[in-house]
Design an enzyme around this catalytic site. Structure first.
Site, PDB file in Angstrom:
ATOM      1  N   CYS A   1       9.336 -38.952 -59.874  1.00 11.07           N
ATOM      2  CA  CYS A   1       9.470 -39.442 -61.251  1.00 11.07           C
ATOM      3  C   CYS A   1      10.929 -39.766 -61.587  1.00 11.07           C
TER       4      CYS A   1
ATOM      5  N   CYS B   1       8.872 -42.909 -62.736  1.00  6.04           N
ATOM      6  CA  CYS B   1       8.861 -43.118 -64.194  1.00  6.04           C
ATOM      7  C   CYS B   1      10.217 -43.523 -64.770  1.00  6.04           C
TER       8      CYS B   1
ATOM      9  N   LYS C   1      11.797 -46.863 -63.489  1.00  6.38           N
ATOM     10  CA  LYS C   1      10.817 -47.891 -63.910  1.00  6.38           C
ATOM     11  C   LYS C   1      10.906 -48.156 -65.412  1.00  6.38           C
TER      12      LYS C   1
ATOM     13  N   TYR D   1      -1.126 -49.780 -61.201  1.00  8.04           N
ATOM     14  CA  TYR D   1       0.028 -49.431 -62.020  1.00  8.04           C
ATOM     15  C   TYR D   1       1.341 -50.026 -61.463  1.00  8.04           C
TER      16      TYR D   1
ATOM     17  N   GLU E   1       3.424 -53.000 -63.189  1.00  5.26           N
ATOM     18  CA  GLU E   1       4.634 -52.628 -63.930  1.00  5.26           C
ATOM     19  C   GLU E   1       5.864 -53.304 -63.312  1.00  5.26           C
TER      20      GLU E   1
ATOM     21  N   HIS F   1       1.453 -48.560 -92.860  1.00  2.52           N
ATOM     22  CA  HIS F   1       1.570 -50.013 -92.894  1.00  2.52           C
ATOM     23  C   HIS F   1       3.029 -50.424 -92.958  1.00  2.52           C
TER      24      HIS F   1
ATOM     25  N   GLU G   1      -1.811 -48.538 -87.048  1.00  2.25           N
ATOM     26  CA  GLU G   1      -2.793 -48.549 -88.149  1.00  2.25           C
ATOM     27  C   GLU G   1      -4.023 -49.378 -87.776  1.00  2.25           C
TER      28      GLU G   1
HETATM   29  P1  FAD Z   1       6.977 -35.427 -56.608  1.00  2.00           P
HETATM   30  O1  FAD Z   1       7.649 -35.711 -57.878  1.00  2.00           O
HETATM   31  O2  FAD Z   1       6.709 -36.578 -55.703  1.00  2.00           O
HETATM   32  O3  FAD Z   1       7.875 -34.333 -55.854  1.00  2.00           O
HETATM   33  C1  FAD Z   1       7.628 -33.888 -54.561  1.00  2.00           C
HETATM   34  C2  FAD Z   1       8.949 -33.506 -53.920  1.00  2.00           C
HETATM   35  O4  FAD Z   1       8.705 -32.741 -52.736  1.00  2.00           O
HETATM   36  C3  FAD Z   1       9.759 -34.704 -53.479  1.00  2.00           C
HETATM   37  O5  FAD Z   1      11.101 -34.551 -53.851  1.00  2.00           O
HETATM   38  C4  FAD Z   1       9.624 -34.691 -51.967  1.00  2.00           C
HETATM   39  O6  FAD Z   1      10.705 -35.294 -51.314  1.00  2.00           O
HETATM   40  C5  FAD Z   1       9.554 -33.201 -51.710  1.00  2.00           C
HETATM   41  N1  FAD Z   1       8.937 -32.815 -50.435  1.00  2.00           N
HETATM   42  C6  FAD Z   1       7.912 -33.414 -49.798  1.00  2.00           C
HETATM   43  N2  FAD Z   1       7.592 -32.714 -48.693  1.00  2.00           N
HETATM   44  C7  FAD Z   1       8.441 -31.657 -48.646  1.00  2.00           C
HETATM   45  C8  FAD Z   1       8.588 -30.571 -47.762  1.00  2.00           C
HETATM   46  N3  FAD Z   1       7.787 -30.414 -46.703  1.00  2.00           N
HETATM   47  N4  FAD Z   1       9.578 -29.672 -47.990  1.00  2.00           N
HETATM   48  C9  FAD Z   1      10.403 -29.806 -49.069  1.00  2.00           C
HETATM   49  N5  FAD Z   1      10.289 -30.813 -49.950  1.00  2.00           N
HETATM   50  C10 FAD Z   1       9.312 -31.719 -49.744  1.00  2.00           C
HETATM   51  N6  FAD Z   1       3.913 -40.870 -63.839  1.00  2.00           N
HETATM   52  C11 FAD Z   1       3.901 -40.846 -65.191  1.00  2.00           C
HETATM   53  O7  FAD Z   1       3.385 -39.888 -65.778  1.00  2.00           O
HETATM   54  N7  FAD Z   1       4.464 -41.848 -65.926  1.00  2.00           N
HETATM   55  C12 FAD Z   1       5.044 -42.927 -65.346  1.00  2.00           C
HETATM   56  O8  FAD Z   1       5.537 -43.821 -66.046  1.00  2.00           O
HETATM   57  C13 FAD Z   1       5.065 -42.984 -63.931  1.00  2.00           C
HETATM   58  N8  FAD Z   1       5.648 -44.029 -63.308  1.00  2.00           N
HETATM   59  C14 FAD Z   1       5.701 -44.044 -61.952  1.00  2.00           C
HETATM   60  C15 FAD Z   1       6.300 -45.133 -61.339  1.00  2.00           C
HETATM   61  C16 FAD Z   1       6.358 -45.211 -59.979  1.00  2.00           C
HETATM   62  C17 FAD Z   1       7.036 -46.393 -59.308  1.00  2.00           C
HETATM   63  C18 FAD Z   1       5.822 -44.142 -59.191  1.00  2.00           C
HETATM   64  C19 FAD Z   1       5.918 -44.191 -57.691  1.00  2.00           C
HETATM   65  C20 FAD Z   1       5.212 -43.064 -59.780  1.00  2.00           C
HETATM   66  C21 FAD Z   1       5.140 -43.011 -61.179  1.00  2.00           C
HETATM   67  N9  FAD Z   1       4.521 -41.949 -61.827  1.00  2.00           N
HETATM   68  C22 FAD Z   1       4.478 -41.921 -63.193  1.00  2.00           C
HETATM   69  C23 FAD Z   1       3.891 -40.850 -61.077  1.00  2.00           C
HETATM   70  C24 FAD Z   1       4.824 -39.613 -61.022  1.00  2.00           C
HETATM   71  O9  FAD Z   1       6.082 -39.983 -60.514  1.00  2.00           O
HETATM   72  C25 FAD Z   1       4.196 -38.535 -60.153  1.00  2.00           C
HETATM   73  O10 FAD Z   1       2.898 -38.269 -60.623  1.00  2.00           O
HETATM   74  C26 FAD Z   1       5.009 -37.242 -60.171  1.00  2.00           C
HETATM   75  O11 FAD Z   1       6.317 -37.454 -59.725  1.00  2.00           O
HETATM   76  C27 FAD Z   1       4.318 -36.201 -59.297  1.00  2.00           C
HETATM   77  O12 FAD Z   1       5.068 -35.022 -59.259  1.00  2.00           O
HETATM   78  P2  FAD Z   1       4.916 -33.993 -58.046  1.00  2.00           P
HETATM   79  O13 FAD Z   1       5.699 -32.791 -58.431  1.00  2.00           O
HETATM   80  O14 FAD Z   1       3.496 -33.833 -57.702  1.00  2.00           O
HETATM   81  O15 FAD Z   1       5.580 -34.713 -56.795  1.00  2.00           O
HETATM   82  P1  NDP Z   2      -3.145 -47.296 -56.638  1.00  2.00           P
HETATM   83  O1  NDP Z   2      -3.690 -46.445 -55.584  1.00  2.00           O
HETATM   84  O2  NDP Z   2      -3.448 -47.006 -58.048  1.00  2.00           O
HETATM   85  O3  NDP Z   2      -3.577 -48.825 -56.355  1.00  2.00           O
HETATM   86  C1  NDP Z   2      -3.416 -49.455 -55.139  1.00  2.00           C
HETATM   87  C2  NDP Z   2      -3.510 -50.966 -55.296  1.00  2.00           C
HETATM   88  O4  NDP Z   2      -3.260 -51.563 -54.033  1.00  2.00           O
HETATM   89  C3  NDP Z   2      -4.890 -51.441 -55.736  1.00  2.00           C
HETATM   90  O5  NDP Z   2      -4.725 -52.573 -56.550  1.00  2.00           O
HETATM   91  C4  NDP Z   2      -5.562 -51.804 -54.402  1.00  2.00           C
HETATM   92  O6  NDP Z   2      -6.513 -52.817 -54.497  1.00  2.00           O
HETATM   93  C5  NDP Z   2      -4.372 -52.361 -53.638  1.00  2.00           C
HETATM   94  N1  NDP Z   2      -4.521 -52.251 -52.187  1.00  2.00           N
HETATM   95  C6  NDP Z   2      -4.723 -51.126 -51.461  1.00  2.00           C
HETATM   96  N2  NDP Z   2      -4.734 -51.423 -50.136  1.00  2.00           N
HETATM   97  C7  NDP Z   2      -4.536 -52.749 -50.039  1.00  2.00           C
HETATM   98  C8  NDP Z   2      -4.428 -53.631 -48.954  1.00  2.00           C
HETATM   99  N3  NDP Z   2      -4.546 -53.196 -47.699  1.00  2.00           N
HETATM  100  N4  NDP Z   2      -4.226 -54.943 -49.192  1.00  2.00           N
HETATM  101  C9  NDP Z   2      -4.126 -55.398 -50.474  1.00  2.00           C
HETATM  102  N5  NDP Z   2      -4.196 -54.609 -51.547  1.00  2.00           N
HETATM  103  C10 NDP Z   2      -4.407 -53.295 -51.332  1.00  2.00           C
HETATM  104  O7  NDP Z   2      -1.604 -47.279 -56.355  1.00  2.00           O
HETATM  105  P2  NDP Z   2      -0.258 -47.447 -57.104  1.00  2.00           P
HETATM  106  O8  NDP Z   2       0.644 -47.438 -55.954  1.00  2.00           O
HETATM  107  O9  NDP Z   2      -0.158 -48.611 -58.027  1.00  2.00           O
HETATM  108  O10 NDP Z   2      -0.099 -46.137 -58.017  1.00  2.00           O
HETATM  109  C11 NDP Z   2      -0.181 -44.836 -57.490  1.00  2.00           C
HETATM  110  C12 NDP Z   2      -0.316 -43.815 -58.597  1.00  2.00           C
HETATM  111  O11 NDP Z   2       0.962 -43.571 -59.171  1.00  2.00           O
HETATM  112  C13 NDP Z   2      -1.189 -44.251 -59.764  1.00  2.00           C
HETATM  113  O12 NDP Z   2      -2.557 -43.924 -59.555  1.00  2.00           O
HETATM  114  C14 NDP Z   2      -0.619 -43.493 -60.921  1.00  2.00           C
HETATM  115  O13 NDP Z   2      -1.296 -42.280 -61.095  1.00  2.00           O
HETATM  116  C15 NDP Z   2       0.823 -43.240 -60.540  1.00  2.00           C
HETATM  117  N6  NDP Z   2       1.652 -44.112 -61.376  1.00  2.00           N
HETATM  118  C16 NDP Z   2       1.662 -43.915 -62.735  1.00  2.00           C
HETATM  119  C17 NDP Z   2       2.351 -44.772 -63.552  1.00  2.00           C
HETATM  120  C18 NDP Z   2       2.332 -44.575 -65.021  1.00  2.00           C
HETATM  121  O14 NDP Z   2       1.952 -43.521 -65.493  1.00  2.00           O
HETATM  122  N7  NDP Z   2       2.744 -45.558 -65.796  1.00  2.00           N
HETATM  123  C19 NDP Z   2       3.110 -45.877 -63.014  1.00  2.00           C
HETATM  124  C20 NDP Z   2       3.047 -45.995 -61.583  1.00  2.00           C
HETATM  125  C21 NDP Z   2       2.332 -45.133 -60.817  1.00  2.00           C
HETATM  126  P3  NDP Z   2      -8.069 -52.533 -54.810  1.00  2.00           P
HETATM  127  O15 NDP Z   2      -8.121 -52.338 -56.299  1.00  2.00           O
HETATM  128  O16 NDP Z   2      -8.736 -53.746 -54.336  1.00  2.00           O
HETATM  129  O17 NDP Z   2      -8.454 -51.300 -54.043  1.00  2.00           O
END
Ligand code: FAD
Ligand code: NDP
Length: 515
Positions: free
Chosen positions: A79, A84, A87, A221, A225, A490, A495
């Site tokens: 995140c 997050c 982004k 997502y 985004e 409003h 609303e």
């Molecule tokens: P993480 O935050 O992924 O943390 C896991 C940590 O463990 C990492 O630092 C990793 O390097 C470390 N790790 C892995 N393996 C090991 C190991 N063996 N030993 C030690 N350390 C290790 N969520 C939202 O709610 N709102 C958003 O707007 C949003 N936007 C997102 C945008 C993007 C581009 C992405 C990719 C995700 C987004 N998410 C968003 C999802 C959110 O980031 C994740 O749901 C959240 O970070 C999950 O937290 P976590 O603690 O499960 O794992």
């Molecule tokens: P998702 O798993 O949600 O979606 C994957 C996308 O990739 C789908 O559109 C899928 O298509 C497509 N896809 C998968 N495999 C292929 C392939 N081989 N060729 C072409 N297209 C393919 O992944 P994201 O990476 O977007 O997000 C991961 C998670 O991270 C989300 O579920 C969300 O929980 C979290 N996140 C949250 C955000 C937020 O809160 N604003 C922002 C960003 C991430 P199809 O639909 O056809 O299967």
């Protein structure tokens, strides 16, 4: 001399083969820590800090394995570093561009073609992220959580092995362990050239050079985004959709979000999948892709190709088999729910939270809440379980899509079409009027079963801010009559939610007009 995990001492040369790298073993007591958390992201840090507040001895391990393209970052997890936070800041940069454009109609004198400088933006974003990395370290220190920058894996149910960057290892004894290792983006390796020539969201935010003309593969997502803010920043942006945009969401809403992006200039390649990626003579990336409808292949040349095709669990290196933690065979995520505890794995003293927990939403507030509640159950005598229902979320596309509850399709499949009432409205945010902005996709939908609200969906500016409040109301038991009996503020977008009154079934025009 060295102490092994069974508290026996050996001369170093007698260590078994698998212990060769072992340089240090902390052996002050047989149960050194009350809790070891593997993974210092949203969930892991929240859990570790909450446990430490309850006077427990806690260590948190965090290690970032660089992406295949070499990107790496600091403490705080996805995140903070590659999710997050960067982004949302780039989303904001893109919205500012739109605001500059709109401001002319409001009387501001601004240049005709203002442009964004990627280097300035990405440096500012990275500096903010680095300040958060530092802030997390300081918080851990203040809260007396031991932070270890190393890769964790299981030695046995009460021993965690940590390997640092230099390959130096140590073992930690612990009563409980929480797995909070998150998930990582995935590039389909079977697509020729994909691994060599493409990036993921793990790389984008750390790119020094502007991405230029970009192809995003995926339509959920992350692709939408990223496509939204890159287009808003002025980059030529294309999104390749295999099936439907935002497939896991309400279908009508997903379609409207994509339409709103298309209207702003993002291109969509619908029903297409990538076939190969190669460098062309001019240094661009030639992408060959197949249209799944007519089976024809086509080509396009891009500066950057980013896969947003899902995020995968990397549980293989945790040695989970050794401790009896079961993972789902398809997702490789830890299966929770044992002994009536949502986050308890198949091994009694090992838990999983956040993205790595099978079948749960991958969202930061979910990971944080689950981590805090788990710490309170483990050490504070609490019995409160994480409630994974009615979790709100927002897709931060230029016109945001905020939602709490289920889709219209899901409601119909659960209760039957004749039992579901859908209230809806197309509306124009007041601020769109003077610059005459397109409001065709500003839409609200309430999905009801009698007086019970099953889902609330909103596309519009600041949808995330708006939906949060309604999500609280729903958790507190808000009903449709209660919601629509409320007085609005409003003039706001919010609303329009409390003003909803037209049902889809009625066939009446859902376009809101007037004050
Ligand atoms: P993480 O935050 O992924 O943390 C896991 C940590 O463990 C990492 O630092 C990793 O390097 C470390 N790790 C892995 N393996 C090991 C190991 N063996 N030993 C030690 N350390 C290790 N969520 C939202 O709610 N709102 C958003 O707007 C949003 N936007 C997102 C945008 C993007 C581009 C992405 C990719 C995700 C987004 N998410 C968003 C999802 C959110 O980031 C994740 O749901 C959240 O970070 C999950 O937290 P976590 O603690 O499960 O794992
Ligand atoms: P998702 O798993 O949600 O979606 C994957 C996308 O990739 C789908 O559109 C899928 O298509 C497509 N896809 C998968 N495999 C292929 C392939 N081989 N060729 C072409 N297209 C393919 O992944 P994201 O990476 O977007 O997000 C991961 C998670 O991270 C989300 O579920 C969300 O929980 C979290 N996140 C949250 C955000 C937020 O809160 N604003 C922002 C960003 C991430 P199809 O639909 O056809 O299967």
């Amino acid at each position: 001399m060295i102490v092994c995990k069974h508290s026996r001492t050996f001369p170093l040369k007698q260590l078994s083969k698998h212990c060769r790298n072992l340089r240090y073993f902390s052996s002050a007591s047989p149960e050194e820590y009350d809790l070891v958390v593997i993974g210092g992201g949203s969930g892991g840090l929240a859990c570790a800090k909450a446990a430490s507040q309850l006077e427990k001895r806690v260590a948190v391990l965090d290690f970032v394995t660089p992406s295949p393209q070499g990107s790496s970052w600091g403490l705080g997890g996805t995140c903070v570093n590659v999710g997050c936070i960067p982004k949302k800041l780039m989303h904001q940069a893109s919205l500012l561009g739109e605001a500059i454009h709109d401001s002319k109609a409001y009387g501001w004198r601004v240049p005709d073609h203002p442009h964004n400088d990627w280097e300035t933006l990405s440096t500012a974003v990275q500096n903010h992220v680095k300040s958060l990395n530092w802030g997390h370290r300081v918080q851990l220190k203040d809260k007396k959580v031991e932070y270890i920058n190393g890769l964790g894996s299981f030695e046995d149910p009460h021993t965690v092995r940590v390997r640092d960057k230099a390959g130096k290892e140590k073992l930690l004894r612990t009563k409980n362990t929480v797995i909070a290792v998150g998930v990582r983006p995935h590039i389909p390796s079977q697509i020729p050239g994909a691994m060599e020539h493409s990036i993921t969201s793990d790389d984008l935010f750390w790119m020094k050079k502007s991405p230029g003309k970009t192809l995003l593969i995926g339509a959920s997502y992350i692709a939408l985004e990223t496509g939204g803010f890159l287009n808003g920043l002025g980059f030529d942006t294309t999104i390749m959709v295999r099936s439907r945009p935002l497939k896991q969401f309400d279908q009508q809403m997903g379609g409207l979000v994509a339409d709103s992006m298309e209207a702003k200039g993002t291109r969509f390649l619908k029903n297409c999948v990538p076939v190969s990626i190669e460098k062309d003579a001019g240094g661009g990336l030639k992408v060959t892709y197949k249209n799944l409808t007519d089976r024809q292949t086509q080509e396009g040349v891009f500066d950057t190709v980013m896969f947003a095709t899902g995020r995968h669990a990397v549980t293989k290196n945790l040695n989970l088999e050794a401790v009896g933690v079961k993972v789902d065979p398809n997702t490789n995520k830890v299966i929770g729910g044992h002994e009536g505890d949502n986050e308890r794995s198949s091994a009694p003293n090992i838990y999983a939270i956040g993205d790595i927990l099978h079948g749960r939403l991958e969202l930061t507030p979910v990971a944080i809440k689950a981590g805090q509640l788990l710490a309170e159950r483990l050490f504070g005598g609490s019995r409160v379980q994480m409630d994974y229902d009615l979790v709100p979320t927002t897709v931060f596309t230029p016109l945001e899509y905020g939602v709490v509850g289920i889709s219209e399709e899901e409601a119909i499949s659960r209760h039957g079409a004749d039992k579901i009432e859908v209230y809806h409205a197309f509306y124009t945010p007041l601020e769109f009027a003077i610059p005459q902005k397109n409001a065709k996709q500003c839409y609200i939908k309430g999905v009801c079963f009698g007086d019970k609200i099953l889902g609330l969906h909103l596309i519009g500016p600041n949808a995330g801010e708006v939906i949060q409040g309604f999500a609280v109301a729903l958790r507190c038991g808000a009903t449709w009559s209660g919601l629509t009996g409320s007085v609005g503020i409003h003039p706001t977008t919010a609303e329009e939610v409390v003003k909803l009154h037209i049902t889809k079934r009625s066939g009446l025009d859902p376009n809101v007009t007037g004050c």
